[in-house]
Scaffold this motif. Structure first.
Motif, short mmCIF file in Angstrom:
data_model
loop_
_atom_site.label_atom_id
_atom_site.label_comp_id
_atom_site.label_asym_id
_atom_site.label_seq_id
_atom_site.Cartn_x
_atom_site.Cartn_y
_atom_site.Cartn_z
N ASP A 204 -27.07 -29.74 -0.97
CA ASP A 204 -27.65 -29.63 -2.23
C ASP A 204 -28.76 -28.50 -2.57
O ASP A 204 -29.18 -27.65 -1.53
CB ASP A 204 -28.91 -30.54 -2.09
N LEU A 205 -29.06 -28.12 -3.97
CA LEU A 205 -29.52 -26.85 -3.65
C LEU A 205 -30.37 -27.03 -4.80
O LEU A 205 -31.34 -27.50 -5.40
CB LEU A 205 -28.34 -25.49 -4.20
N VAL A 206 -29.28 -27.96 -6.78
CA VAL A 206 -30.14 -28.48 -7.03
C VAL A 206 -32.40 -28.75 -7.76
O VAL A 206 -32.96 -27.90 -7.72
CB VAL A 206 -29.67 -29.36 -7.92
N TRP A 207 -32.31 -29.57 -5.95
CA TRP A 207 -33.37 -30.15 -6.71
C TRP A 207 -34.04 -29.44 -5.37
O TRP A 207 -35.36 -29.50 -6.17
CB TRP A 207 -32.81 -31.62 -5.60
N ASN A 208 -33.50 -28.76 -4.29
CA ASN A 208 -34.10 -28.05 -3.55
C ASN A 208 -35.53 -26.58 -4.29
O ASN A 208 -36.41 -26.86 -4.45
CB ASN A 208 -34.47 -27.50 -2.91
N VAL A 209 -33.99 -26.59 -5.21
CA VAL A 209 -34.99 -25.03 -6.11
C VAL A 209 -36.36 -26.44 -7.17
O VAL A 209 -37.24 -25.17 -8.06
CB VAL A 209 -33.81 -24.89 -7.47
N ILE A 210 -35.60 -26.96 -7.61
CA ILE A 210 -36.80 -28.24 -9.10
C ILE A 210 -37.60 -28.37 -8.53
O ILE A 210 -38.85 -28.05 -8.74
CB ILE A 210 -35.75 -29.14 -9.70
N LEU A 211 -37.63 -28.89 -7.18
CA LEU A 211 -39.12 -29.94 -6.37
C LEU A 211 -39.67 -28.91 -5.82
O LEU A 211 -41.23 -29.36 -5.07
CB LEU A 211 -38.80 -30.70 -5.97
N ILE A 212 -39.28 -28.34 -5.01
CA ILE A 212 -39.40 -27.38 -3.84
C ILE A 212 -40.22 -25.99 -4.01
O ILE A 212 -39.31 -25.27 -4.45
CB ILE A 212 -38.91 -27.04 -2.71
N SER A 213 -41.19 -25.18 -4.17
CA SER A 213 -41.78 -24.39 -4.25
C SER A 213 -42.08 -23.34 -3.26
O SER A 213 -42.12 -22.61 -2.86
CB SER A 213 -42.84 -24.26 -4.98
N ASP A 214 -42.29 -24.15 -1.78
CA ASP A 214 -42.89 -23.58 -0.98
C ASP A 214 -41.59 -22.84 0.24
O ASP A 214 -40.99 -24.43 0.21
CB ASP A 214 -43.88 -25.03 -0.15
N GLN A 215 -42.36 -21.85 0.22
CA GLN A 215 -40.34 -21.43 0.99
C GLN A 215 -40.47 -22.23 2.92
O GLN A 215 -39.10 -22.14 2.46
CB GLN A 215 -40.95 -19.55 1.09
N ASN A 216 -41.24 -22.85 3.17
CA ASN A 216 -40.99 -23.69 4.49
C ASN A 216 -40.53 -24.60 4.14
O ASN A 216 -40.66 -25.12 4.99
CB ASN A 216 -42.92 -23.16 5.26
N MET A 217 -40.52 -24.80 2.70
CA MET A 217 -39.34 -26.36 3.37
C MET A 217 -38.19 -25.71 2.22
O MET A 217 -37.32 -27.09 2.16
CB MET A 217 -40.37 -27.41 1.61
N ASN A 218 -37.80 -25.44 2.05
CA ASN A 218 -36.63 -24.44 1.99
C ASN A 218 -35.30 -25.24 2.56
O ASN A 218 -35.44 -24.66 4.01
CB ASN A 218 -36.69 -22.67 1.86
N ASN A 219 -34.34 -25.32 1.60
CA ASN A 219 -33.31 -26.22 2.30
C ASN A 219 -32.53 -24.82 2.56
O ASN A 219 -32.55 -23.63 2.66
CB ASN A 219 -32.49 -26.98 2.09
N ILE A 220 -31.25 -25.09 3.31
CA ILE A 220 -30.47 -23.62 3.64
C ILE A 220 -29.94 -23.17 2.33
O ILE A 220 -29.66 -21.79 2.47
CB ILE A 220 -29.29 -24.18 4.75
N SER A 221 -29.22 -24.00 1.67
CA SER A 221 -29.21 -22.89 0.66
C SER A 221 -29.11 -22.71 -0.13
O SER A 221 -29.23 -21.01 -0.93
CB SER A 221 -28.56 -24.41 -0.57
#
Length: 272
Positions: A204-221
């Motif tokens: 997934d990329l969409v929800w990680n872009v919208i709901l995550i701003s902490d770089q330590n919580m970024n997923n692989i995409s």
């Protein structure tokens, strides 16, 4: 003749699917000069394994892979447990609301995820729940439920209800009947739904872009997108190394569960 055509078609398909993987692998071990001026499949003059080190350090790929598994594994388990219970109610309990409930989840398959981004982000923003692992896990699990309910319900309908009567006579309650008798018999559909949900959440990329701003919580995409944006065309070798590191876990997972993927898809298709 038919076998020959089948082999030829399989060979062509294999070349088409393996081409991007081989191109990325060889490019991940080259510098820009070799990538631009050498043949696509030429071996690197110098095997630049430091490109992988650069990708791991600069893009924090290892942390992103861990985050993707943190989202995908619990999210998939949550989705499957809820979908199993819903499918059990739809197929085993004669309730008047069942057709409406099934249609409700079927409609969920038709709603584009992009139409829900603004309302969901506003609700989560009002609750101050950005950058939350539990929130992301619940969100992913819920969004994967319509497909899982659809697959598992279709398969579970083909399981004889005589088993239910025998289980009730032996003193089984609904919960025990579901998880000890019905769920093991529905494992082909459960495996199919689980594998599809896992890869959907992992990539997934969409929800990680919208709901995550902490770089330590970024997923692989998200980590790969940020890394490619930083590198641009300056150093393509580390960029391709990052791409290889992102797809390697999915290849490993697929190879480990390849047999269950094939059995689950074919069994689910037959039941449907």
């Amino acid at each position: 003749m038919k076998k020959t055509l089948l082999y030829v078609f399989s060979l062509i398909a294999a070349v088409i699917f393996l081409y991007p993987l081989l191109y990325s692998f060889f490019s991940s071990l080259k510098d820009n000069v070799e990538i631009y001026n050498k043949s696509v499949f030429s071996l690197p003059e110098i095997w630049r394994w430091e490109n992988y080190k650069m990708a791991l350090v600069d893009a924090n790929i290892s942390r992103a892979i861990l985050n993707s598994f943190i989202y995908a594994i619990p999210g998939t388990l949550l989705c499957l447990v809820l979908a199993l219970m819903i499918a059990f109610v739809l197929t085993r309990m004669p309730l008047r609301i069942n057709p409406w409930l099934y249609n409700y989840f079927a409609i969920g398959l038709m709603i584009p995820v992009f139409s829900l981004m603004i309302p969901i982000s506003k609700v989560i923003g009002a609750m101050h729940l950005f950058n939350s692992y539990p929130l992301m896990i619940v969100l992913y699990g819920v969004f994967e439920m319509p497909l899982a309910v659809f697959l598992i319900t279709g398969y579970m309908r083909g399981i004889s209800k005589e088993l239910d009567e025998s289980a009730i006579m032996d003193g089984c309650g609904p919960v025990r009947m579901l998880f000890r008798i019905i769920a093991p018999l529905a494992m082909p559909a459960v495996s199919t739904a689980g594998i599809l949900s896992f890869f959907d959440i992992y990539n997934d990329l969409v929800w990680n872009v919208i709901l995550i701003s902490d770089q330590n919580m970024n997923n692989i995409s998200m980590a790969l997108m940020s890394f490619v944006g930083q590198q641009g065309s300056s150093q393509l070798g580390p960029t391709f190394a990052g791409i290889m590191l992102t797809i390697l876990p999915t290849i490993v997972v697929y190879l480990l569960f390849q047999e269950k993927v094939e059995k689950g898809l074919s069994a689910g298709a037959v039941k449907e």
